[in-house]
Design an enzyme around this catalytic site. Sequence first.
Site, PDB file in Angstrom:
ATOM      1  N   PHE A  47       0.841  -1.197   0.000  1.00 35.69           N
ATOM      2  CA  PHE A  47       0.000   0.000   0.000  1.00 35.69           C
ATOM      3  C   PHE A  47       0.878   1.251   0.000  1.00 35.69           C
ATOM      4  O   PHE A  47       0.503   2.290  -0.564  1.00 35.69           O
ATOM      5  CB  PHE A  47      -0.956  -0.019   1.199  1.00 35.69           C
ATOM      6  CG  PHE A  47      -1.994   1.058   1.087  1.00 35.69           C
ATOM      7  CD1 PHE A  47      -2.894   1.065   0.034  1.00 35.69           C
ATOM      8  CD2 PHE A  47      -2.055   2.088   2.017  1.00 35.69           C
ATOM      9  CE1 PHE A  47      -3.837   2.080  -0.094  1.00 35.69           C
ATOM     10  CE2 PHE A  47      -2.997   3.096   1.895  1.00 35.69           C
ATOM     11  CZ  PHE A  47      -3.889   3.092   0.835  1.00 35.69           C
ATOM     12  N   TYR A  48       2.066   1.164   0.629  1.00 31.77           N
ATOM     13  CA  TYR A  48       3.026   2.278   0.560  1.00 31.77           C
ATOM     14  C   TYR A  48       3.296   2.631  -0.902  1.00 31.77           C
ATOM     15  O   TYR A  48       3.187   3.797  -1.313  1.00 31.77           O
ATOM     16  CB  TYR A  48       4.316   1.866   1.276  1.00 31.77           C
ATOM     17  CG  TYR A  48       5.514   2.745   0.987  1.00 31.77           C
ATOM     18  CD1 TYR A  48       5.505   4.096   1.316  1.00 31.77           C
ATOM     19  CD2 TYR A  48       6.674   2.220   0.397  1.00 31.77           C
ATOM     20  CE1 TYR A  48       6.614   4.901   1.056  1.00 31.77           C
ATOM     21  CE2 TYR A  48       7.774   3.015   0.150  1.00 31.77           C
ATOM     22  CZ  TYR A  48       7.744   4.356   0.474  1.00 31.77           C
ATOM     23  OH  TYR A  48       8.826   5.149   0.214  1.00 31.77           O
ATOM     24  N   ALA A  49       3.631   1.612  -1.703  1.00 29.93           N
ATOM     25  CA  ALA A  49       3.935   1.849  -3.121  1.00 29.93           C
ATOM     26  C   ALA A  49       2.719   2.426  -3.839  1.00 29.93           C
ATOM     27  O   ALA A  49       2.859   3.322  -4.690  1.00 29.93           O
ATOM     28  CB  ALA A  49       4.377   0.542  -3.778  1.00 29.93           C
ATOM     29  N   THR A  69       0.371   4.336  -2.631  1.00 30.24           N
ATOM     30  CA  THR A  69       0.172   5.769  -2.340  1.00 30.24           C
ATOM     31  C   THR A  69       1.234   6.616  -3.033  1.00 30.24           C
ATOM     32  O   THR A  69       0.960   7.733  -3.472  1.00 30.24           O
ATOM     33  CB  THR A  69       0.182   6.066  -0.819  1.00 30.24           C
ATOM     34  OG1 THR A  69       1.432   5.655  -0.251  1.00 30.24           O
ATOM     35  CG2 THR A  69      -0.964   5.361  -0.114  1.00 30.24           C
TER      36      THR A  69
END
Length: 336
Positions: A156-158, A160
Site C-alpha cells: 500500500f506504501y507503493a 500511495t
Amino acid sequence: MSAQAPQRHALVTGSAGFIGFHLCQRLLADGWQVTGLDGMTPYYDVTLKQRRHALLADHPAFTPVEGMLETPGLVADLAAGRDCLIHLAAQAGVRHSIDAPRSYVTANLIGAHEVLEAARSAKPSHLLIASTSSVYGANTAMPYAERHAADHPLSFYAATKKAGEAMAHSYAHLYSIPTTMFRFFTVYGPWGRPDMALFKFTKAILAGDEIDIYNHGYMRRDFTYVSDLIEGICRLIALPPRAPAGPADNLSPVAPYRIVNIGNGAPVGLMEFVQAVEQATGRPARKRLLPMQPGDVPETWADATLIEALTGPLPRTDIRDGVRRFVDWYRDYYGV
Ligand code: NAD
C-alpha cells in the site's frame, strides 16, 4: 565589484527525516536559505528527528517549522516566495503499510495534495518530490527504468507513492509547475532510519541478538549511499524539466514533468550486505532465515541512464565504505 547573487530559498518537507536532514545540511553548505517543515511523527524514535532538526537549527539560514503537511494551508503559507519546493515528508516503510494503511493515506495522499496546492499558489521554479523504487512492484524487467510501466504495486506504501506521481503529473499539466519526481532506491548512511535493515542489523549484531534474513537471503537491493543521492538531488534542482534528454527520458508530452531514478545502479546481495556489517562491527551475525515478507520484492536495480544523461556521472560509494561510515556513526551516537 560584482553584485552578489540573491540568496535562494528552499522549502524542504521532511527536514527532520533521514534524507531531509542530509539534504538541508547540503543546501545550507551551498549557501541556500532553508525552511524545513516536519511533523515529527512517532513512526520511529522522535528524539532522533529532534536531534537532526536541532543540528540544522545551529545554522542561521535554517528555519525549522514543526507541523503536519495535511494542516490546510500550512505548506502554502511556508511555500510563498520560495524558489524551490522539495517534498520528502511521507509515511515511509513497506512493511508498516500492511499494519497501518491509514497513516499512508493521510501523509502521502492528503499531505501530498497540500504540497501540490502550495506549488500552485507559490509557483516555484522547480517542485521536486520523493517517490520510491517500490512503485516498480511486480515488474521483473531489470534494471528498473523510468519508461517501463509501473502499474502493479505490491504494497500500500507503493500504491500511495504511485498515486502521488499521478497527482503531481496532473498539477504539472494543469498549472505548468515544473516537477521532477525522484524514485529513490534503498538509501543508507549515517543518521539512517531505525526501521531499515542496516540500522536493525547493526543494533542486533552489536547486542549479540539474532537478525532476520528474509527470503532465506535471496534478496538483492540497489543500496544508495546518502551523500551520493544528495549529490544527484542537488544537480537535478538546477534542471527543471523542459527539453527531452535523450532516448532514456520519460518527459511528459503534455507537462513539464519527469520521473528520475536515483540509485547506485549495482545491486548487492543480502548476504554480502550482512558481511559488510559483520566486517564493520567486527562481530559475526547470528542469522534467522525467514520466508519472503508480504509486500516485498526480491530485487531492486536502478537503471541510472537517465539521471546520468541529465547530471553527468555521479559518485558511487562502495557498499563496504558506506556501511562502515554508518556503523561508525551508530557507535558514536549511541555510545556502543
Ligand atoms: P523519514 O521517515 O526519515 O523522513 C520523513 C519525515 O517526514 C519524518 O521526519 C516524518 O516526521 C515526516 N513526516 C511524515 N509524515 C508527515 C506529515 N504528515 N506531516 C509532516 N511531516 C511528516 O524517511 P526518509 O528515509 O528520509 O524518506 C524521505 C522520502 O524518501 C520519503 O518520501 C520516502 O518515502 C522516500 N524514500 C526513501 C527511501 C529510503 O531508502 N530512505 C527509499 C525510497 C523512497
